[in-house]
Design an enzyme around this catalytic site. Sequence first.
Site, PDB file in Angstrom:
ATOM      1  CG  HIS A  20      -2.114   1.095   1.306  1.00 21.38           C
ATOM      2  ND1 HIS A  20      -2.282   1.677   2.447  1.00 21.38           N
ATOM      3  CD2 HIS A  20      -2.721   1.636   0.201  1.00 21.38           C
ATOM      4  CE1 HIS A  20      -3.079   2.442   2.150  1.00 21.38           C
ATOM      5  NE2 HIS A  20      -3.364   2.652   0.906  1.00 21.38           N
ATOM      6  CG  ASP A  28       7.928   9.756 -22.434  1.00 26.25           C
ATOM      7  OD1 ASP A  28       9.210   9.927 -21.801  1.00 26.25           O
ATOM      8  OD2 ASP A  28       7.379  10.766 -22.439  1.00 26.25           O
ATOM      9  CG  HIS A 101       8.363  16.591 -17.103  1.00 26.04           C
ATOM     10  ND1 HIS A 101       7.895  15.538 -17.253  1.00 26.04           N
ATOM     11  CD2 HIS A 101       9.620  16.578 -17.780  1.00 26.04           C
ATOM     12  CE1 HIS A 101       8.538  14.685 -17.849  1.00 26.04           C
ATOM     13  NE2 HIS A 101       9.796  15.293 -18.003  1.00 26.04           N
ATOM     14  CE1 TYR A 123       6.940  17.845 -20.061  1.00 24.39           C
ATOM     15  CE2 TYR A 123       6.057  18.342 -22.270  1.00 24.39           C
ATOM     16  CZ  TYR A 123       6.925  18.520 -21.343  1.00 24.39           C
ATOM     17  OH  TYR A 123       7.923  19.627 -21.182  1.00 24.39           O
ATOM     18  CG  ASN A 125       6.597  10.544 -18.651  1.00 27.80           C
ATOM     19  OD1 ASN A 125       7.233   9.311 -19.200  1.00 27.80           O
ATOM     20  ND2 ASN A 125       6.797  11.558 -18.807  1.00 27.80           N
TER      21      ASN A 125
END
Length: 134
Positions: A20, A28, A101, A123, A125
């Site tokens: 957990h 990418d 990012h 981007y 991801n």
Amino acid sequence: MKKTPLLNIALSRVVASLGHGDVLMIVDAGMPVPPGVELIDLAVTHGIPDFASVLNTVLAEMQVESHVIAEEMHERRPPALAVLNELNTVGRLGEQRLISHEALKQLSRSARAIVRTGECQPYTNIALVAGVVF
């Protein structure tokens, strides 16, 4: 033989080992992988395998409590964003958190593993935060 669609041994092992709150990233082809973080490199060539296919396959086995994506994904709108929006609509990704990012790259340092796809859209991801099934 497994009954679920996830056949990659390394990826299946990592999903089975998550607790957990642990983070698994699907990224990418251009996302850097920090030293010390396990890399499961599935990339074969441009677009193979694609981000959406890998994500959907992982979701067949992984319980996700929440996820993190870069704000830039909403700005640049890569094709995978439509997939994420659809998965959010049906509740498969839990709560969404947006960060820069650069902050996502920092978060990657604490990931249990990073799965590199052949996706070549900037981007594309996601950090998946493991939930529990009970």
